[in-house]
Design an enzyme around this catalytic site. Sequence first.
Site, short mmCIF file in Angstrom:
data_model
loop_
_atom_site.label_atom_id
_atom_site.label_comp_id
_atom_site.label_asym_id
_atom_site.label_seq_id
_atom_site.Cartn_x
_atom_site.Cartn_y
_atom_site.Cartn_z
CG LEU A 1 3.06 3.90 -8.64
CD1 LEU A 1 2.41 5.26 -8.39
CD2 LEU A 1 4.32 3.74 -7.79
CB ILE B 1 -1.87 7.28 -14.76
CG1 ILE B 1 -2.78 6.23 -14.12
CG2 ILE B 1 -1.52 6.90 -16.19
CD1 ILE B 1 -4.14 6.12 -14.78
CE1 TYR C 1 -6.03 -9.18 -15.46
CE2 TYR C 1 -6.87 -10.99 -14.14
CZ TYR C 1 -5.83 -10.16 -14.50
OH TYR C 1 -4.59 -10.31 -13.91
#
Length: 328
Positions: free
Chosen positions: A17, A42, A148
């Site tokens: 998403l 989630i 990251y």
Amino acid sequence: AVFLTNVCVSCVCAGGLGQLGIGLAQILREQYGSENVILSDIKKPPSHVLNRGPFVYADILDYKHLRELVVNNRITWLVHYSALLSAVGEANVALARKINITGLHNVLDLALENSLRIFVPSTIGAFGPSSPRDPAPDLCVQRPRTIYGVSKVHCELMGEYLHYKYGLDFRCLRYPGVISVNTPPGGGTTDYAVQIFHDALSTGHHECYLRKETRLPMMHISDCHRATVEFMQAPQCQLSLRTYNIAAMSFTPEEVAQEIRKHLPHLKVTYNPDSVRQTIADSWPVRFDDSNARRDWGWEPAFGLQELVSDMLQSIRNKRATDGLSIS
């Protein structure tokens, strides 16, 4: 994640998403059938996502449940998008380490255990201040200074190791900043290049958190999706690498603002550099060398800066009109 199932291909998309998963799933569903591409996340999906094809709840840290999804749906491809991006990750390093590294190992173990093919994106953030910056080649020193970036270098190396040791079909593209109208900015350092279009059409003013001369590689989301699908479909025999740079354009905040002003002369941009994001941006390349992707599997972008700006402004106008919002 995006999961592809087992008719001719079956795919699951983890983190589906986010900015990239929904659009990629739509393209794959057009090619392979809606029932063969499963989105997972989630978060609760909006109704328009539920109406387009299968969606399942999946926590990237829950290995047992992920394995059940793979086995029960006869998954053959796994697209792993779950990650905390650069600026968000720096604000919560412990969570970023869990999602970006532990989550990665879960999907890599699943892929090995079930003979899956796996695609995981990497990022401009996988480079660091000691990397060549103009341009950055596929193979060079990588010493990123964000969790990251560290997690993505780890991903690239683990995927390559598992490919050569166990034959895992691991594929990875280093994305530049990806510009899309369909999803809001998600905490990345290049997100100003999305927000500036919304601000130009809503208020006519954008406050940029980077200096005006900060040049970074960028790409329209449709080019990003197309590159991903073409790379996933490329025969293994054509690939000389497991991780490739892909490039389209490179611009500064001032350059994109000037291009927007050709359409909206009233746009005002002020600069208030954020120390965290500016430091991150200063450690990244200003251009990508993607010559290996062009040679090995025929990568070629369709959008330059002019095409990007025209498309984004028109798309945001249409979206605001549909939502009943005013246009500056």
